[in-house]
Enzyme design. Structure first.
Site, PDB file in Angstrom:
ATOM      1  CB  VAL A 258      -0.958  -0.011   1.221  1.00  0.00           C
ATOM      2  CG1 VAL A 258      -1.692   1.316   1.336  1.00  0.00           C
ATOM      3  CG2 VAL A 258      -1.943  -1.161   1.115  1.00  0.00           C
ATOM      4  CB  ALA A 259       3.911   2.161   1.887  1.00  0.00           C
ATOM      5  CD  GLU A 263      -1.164   5.949  -0.269  1.00  0.00           C
ATOM      6  OE1 GLU A 263      -1.035   5.102   0.616  1.00  0.00           O
ATOM      7  OE2 GLU A 263      -0.225   6.669  -0.658  1.00  0.00           O
ATOM      8  CG  ASP A 305     -11.547  22.913 -43.431  1.00  0.00           C
ATOM      9  OD1 ASP A 305     -11.195  22.750 -44.610  1.00  0.00           O
ATOM     10  OD2 ASP A 305     -12.641  23.414 -43.102  1.00  0.00           O
ATOM     11  CG  ASP A 602     -16.169  23.488 -40.650  1.00  0.00           C
ATOM     12  OD1 ASP A 602     -16.000  22.471 -41.344  1.00  0.00           O
ATOM     13  OD2 ASP A 602     -16.216  24.630 -41.131  1.00  0.00           O
ATOM     14  CG  ASP A 606     -14.587  18.266 -41.619  1.00  0.00           C
ATOM     15  OD1 ASP A 606     -14.005  17.822 -42.622  1.00  0.00           O
ATOM     16  OD2 ASP A 606     -14.916  19.456 -41.481  1.00  0.00           O
ATOM     17  CG  ASN A 668       5.171   6.813  -2.452  1.00  0.00           C
ATOM     18  OD1 ASN A 668       5.083   7.978  -2.102  1.00  0.00           O
ATOM     19  ND2 ASN A 668       4.120   6.037  -2.585  1.00  0.00           N
ATOM     20  CG  ASN A 696       2.651   8.213   0.960  1.00  0.00           C
ATOM     21  OD1 ASN A 696       3.780   8.684   1.025  1.00  0.00           O
ATOM     22  ND2 ASN A 696       2.427   6.913   0.892  1.00  0.00           N
ATOM     23  CG  ASP A 700       5.000  13.340  -0.368  1.00  0.00           C
ATOM     24  OD1 ASP A 700       5.709  14.232   0.121  1.00  0.00           O
ATOM     25  OD2 ASP A 700       5.299  12.139  -0.345  1.00  0.00           O
TER      26      ASP A 700
END
Length: 867
Positions: A258-259, A263, A305, A602, A606, A668, A696, A700
């Site tokens: 998880v670290a 996140e 165009d 346009d 197209d 991390n 985190n 951060d």
């Protein structure tokens, strides 16, 4: 086959119309079903990184780590809300731009003219059209007077098409505009059965893949996921082999996995893209998909165009020629703020009798109107005639009195000219304008250099034709003008005196040449794909600075094999007279050659290519709803230069995403290194779970968002596009992450074990405070990967300086404020200890700057040596 006229000139009855409406349905395209708010919200949670975080939150909750789980869920929800708000705002803005089809049309029902909702029109209805009306369905022309129709939304052809009754059915297509004349037509197809509808259906059938950024983020998620699982497995096995308990090692391995996942990354990406979308809106670009702008930054080819994007979309007289004298005309568009000059001398029509006669003819053979409203000049009528009216204003000539027009022979495709008989003083004058060769056919004399009338000999005619060929070679559209006195208003077109030639062109926008030059510097190829004629397209291309090896038409494309097309596309080739299928083929061929293709357009013609391109760019002012729905970006000012601004913004976004991805992962990496090494050393926990989340998410995350606001590097548009397969995290990025991770993790371990003898809380606080300080100090190294801060400006990213100050203040609070001390298990640090942290952070500020200075000096030395 002739269409069912229903009731001919009497139209349909109300009963017939109701029956047919029930049979065929309303006259509207199959509308794109509005996307539910819940669907927009739900798709914010489908990216691989978000799925990883959701899984991590679930595991943390199952292990009893409630604080961790709640914090991760809050990050996921924040990311979802930000993405939802941006997409919903875009959908709302697009709804306001839907203005393609007219809401009402004039039809004949029960023998009387009535205005009805265009959705109620059915096959067989008799529709009446005047200048300025939009054609509400596919019609077959039954009567018409001086009818000119702008079909550019379907064909890309900027010049209006003349429509005349003939032996075969003459079609009028849904979505086209009547620019001059009057017409009646019987409806032959409505809604999805129209040509407009067929192309819209083709567009909807094209699958839209993921954007460049989505692909890169998915690849990054897979990389991080694999690394996290691999590290977790390694730690689990190592711990078991060292004799630690299975339960303890399993929890540790999960915590490490998880670290490793940053996140804050999804939220930072979304915030950065949303801020970029807001910046784009200020630069006249509406972003429909957040990730699309970054894709534009990586584009290697822009297929554009011509009409209205590279040019003003307003015919302008630029040159006049009379026998013996040539005139230049300044100004662009329908704004009469310009003048006529010859030999450097500014003239008025009154100063030059030959010029006065020519402008008199130009204004008399004319049905256009020019007016000033809403702060600008607007033309109603045929663009060519509008250019002549503007010329008259520049020549300070009085507009003719319509009451003086006694007779008119309208323009038709066979004669290619128009004539009128005007009252001038006590006499009558016949005036003619048209294609030069057609006007010359009815002339027997020419106005000579001194204004005297001279015979039109074969040599004189050849000389005029040579001048016309020279003027046309620059892509100008030419008109010849002639006049003669007559006694009978019904006199035929013969024996006229040729006055001269008028050359006009839809001029390039003033800012486009610089934008094209910037594209070349940035390594982006610009390919013109226009519905106009090849000479006109080539002339405009050269004028704006495009290299032109060849101009190919749609017919040329039909005779090329795929291998031949791929070979031709290696050169500077542009395309004219193209159909929707040609545009799709060109986009596909460029993509197969490894290009990332941006396509502008346009018209409904197209839309298929817009959808197939890596990024579709629709015009906001004149674009159809079909084109806008198929696009990723809508230009609110229909300007090519705005596209280049969007490219610059896209490159800035990709660079900033690279910056904060490297920054977050280096942070991390330092944390993971400290945790893993400490685990093998057998010491107490170096960081607590709440401290990891604080680092985190709080410190951060704020800094990374500010890093995502970094301005473009001074030389950003001098670099080639990032290759489509170039990862966000490349080898230099991994090396940078490793260097910073080793330093921050290693020094944090040294601080921890160096103070462990004074108690675990103090040692953990020193390591915790140290790694936060190191991460904050290192952020300045990520502002640029090539230039030192002196090259980008020490104060150019003020949000980053503010974020640095705020996060450092928050970290001080985490150490000295009792509530946060209790939450994060910290103790106060002494001045000596704070000084030590500052001294250890200095290398992270100084060493990267010295390395960048050394690299720049070496690069300059190599450049000088090469010269």
């Amino acid at each position: 086959m002739m269409a069912d006229t229903g009731g001919a000139a009497y139209g349909l009855t109300s009963t017939q119309a109701a029956d047919r409406l029930a049979e065929v349905g309303p006259n509207q395209l199959a509308e794109r079903k509005p996307v539910s708010r819940w669907v927009i919200l739900a798709r914010q949670f489908t990216s691989p990184l978000i799925v990883m975080l959701i899984a991590a939150a679930g595991i943390a909750a199952a292990l009893g780590e409630t604080v961790d789980a709640v914090a991760i869920v809050l990050v996921v929800l924040l990311n979802g809300v930000l993405g939802f708000v941006q997409e919903w705002r875009t959908e709302t803005a697009l709804a306001a731009l839907r203005n393609m089809l007219a809401t009402e049309a004039r039809v004949v029902r029960d023998g009387a003219q009535v205005m009805i909702d265009t959705r109620q029109i059915v096959p067989g209805d008799l529709v009446i059209l005047d200048s300025g009306d939009k054609v509400p369905a596919d019609l077959v022309l039954t009567s018409g007077m001086r009818l000119k129709v702008d079909e550019s939304v379907l064909t890309g052809e900027s010049v209006p098409v003349d429509k005349h009754l003939g032996d075969e059915d003459v079609p009028l297509f849904m979505g086209s505009n009547v620019v001059a004349g009057r017409a009646e037509g019987v409806v032959r197809a409505t809604g999805p059965r129209t040509e407009f509808g067929h192309i819209a259906e083709l567009t909807a059938s094209i699958d839209v893949g993921e954007t460049h950024l989505q692909a890169q983020l998915a690849r990054l998620a897979r990389l991080l996921g694999g690394m996290a699982l691999g590290l977790a497995g390694l730690v689990l096995v190592a711990g078991l082999l060292s004799g630690r308990a299975l339960h303890e090692m399993f929890l540790t391995a999960i915590a490490l996995a998880v670290a490793m996942v940053p996140e804050g990354l999804p939220a930072v990406v979304t915030i950065t893209l949303a801020l970029g979308a807001s910046a784009m809106l200020r630069r006249q670009s509406l972003v429909r998909r957040l990730q699309a702008v970054e894709t534009l930054g990586a584009a290697t080819v822009i297929c554009t165009d011509k009409t209205g994007t590279l040019t003003e979309n307003a015919m302008t007289v630029t040159r006049i020629w009379t026998p013996g004298r040539s005139y230049e005309v300044t100004g662009t568009g329908y704004d009469p703020a310009g003048h006529i000059a010859a030999e450097g001398e500014r003239l008025r029509a009154a100063d030059d009798p030959r010029l006065a006669d020519l402008i008199d003819v130009a204004l008399s053979c004319n049905h256009a109107e020019l007016g000033h409203r809403d702060g600008g000049w607007h033309m109603v009528g045929d663009p060519t005639e509008g250019a002549l009216v503007t010329l008259g204003f520049k020549g300070w000539s009085d507009l003719p009195n319509p009451a003086d027009r006694l007779a008119e022979i309208p323009f038709d495709a066979e004669r290619k000219r128009m004539s009128v008989v005007m009252r001038r003083g006590t006499g009558l004058v016949q005036m003619v304008k048209g294609a030069p060769e057609s006007v010359l056919d009815v002339c027997t004399q020419v106005q000579g250099e001194g204004g005297a009338v001279e015979p039109l000999t074969a040599d004189r005619r050849a000389g005029i034709e040579a001048v016309a060929a020279e003027m046309a070679s620059d892509g100008r559209r030419l008109l010849g003008l002639a006049m003669r006195p007559v006694e009978d208003p019904l006199a035929g077109e013969e024996g006229l005196v040729f006055l001269g030639l008028v050359g006009m062109i839809d001029p390039p926008r003033a800012e486009v040449k610089q934008a094209v030059s910037l594209c070349r510097r940035a390594g982006i190829r610009v390919v013109m794909i226009t519905g106009d004629a090849a000479p006109t397209g080539a002339a405009i291309a050269r004028e704006i600075g495009l290299r032109v090896d060849r101009m190919l038409t749609g017919e040329d494309l039909d005779h090329l094999s795929e291998d031949e097309l791929h070979e031709l596309l290696k050169g500077d080739v542009h395309f004219a007279r193209t159909a929707p299928a040609h545009k799709m083929r060109l986009v596909g061929a460029l993509q197969q050659s490894g290009n990332l293709v941006a396509m502008t357009g346009d018209g409904v013609n197209d839309a298929p290519a817009l959808r197939q391109a890596d990024i579709g760019i629709a015009m906001g002012k004149r674009g159809t709803d079909v084109a806008k729905d198929a696009s990723d970006l809508v230009l609110l000012d229909d300007n090519f230069a705005t596209i280049v601004g969007a490219v610059e913004e896209g490159r800035r976004q990709f660079s900033n995403i690279q910056r904060f991805v490297r920054y977050l992962l280096s942070s991390n990496a330092g944390e993971v290194l400290a945790i893993v090494v400490n685990l093998f050393l057998g010491g107490p926990l170096i960081f607590l779970a709440t401290q990891i989340l604080w680092m985190n998410l709080v410190t951060d995350g704020v800094t990374a968002v500010a890093l995502g606001m970094e301005k473009p590097a001074p030389d950003q548009m001098d670099q080639p596009p990032v290759p489509a397969d170039h990862p966000i995290l490349d080898l230099p990025g991994l090396a940078m992450i490793a260097c910073f991770g080793l330093y921050t993790g290693g020094v944090s371990l040294w601080l921890f074990y160096g103070h462990l003898g004074q108690g675990e809380d103090l040692a953990r606080t020193m390591a915790f405070a140290g790694i936060v300080v190191f991460e904050k100090a290192s952020v300045f190294a990520f502002r640029s990967f090539r230039l030192p801060m002196s090259g980008i400006g020490y104060l150019s990213n003020r949000p980053l300086l503010l974020a640095f100050a705020v996060t450092m203040a928050m970290q001080v609070a985490a150490i000295y404020w009792p509530p946060l001390q209790h939450l994060l298990h910290t103790v106060p640090l002494s001045w000596e200890q704070l000084g030590l942290l500052g001294a250890l952070a200095l290398p992270l500020l100084l060493v990267p700057e010295l390395v960048k200075y050394a690299r720049r000096s070496r690069a300059r030395g190599l450049t000088v040596a090469a010269r």
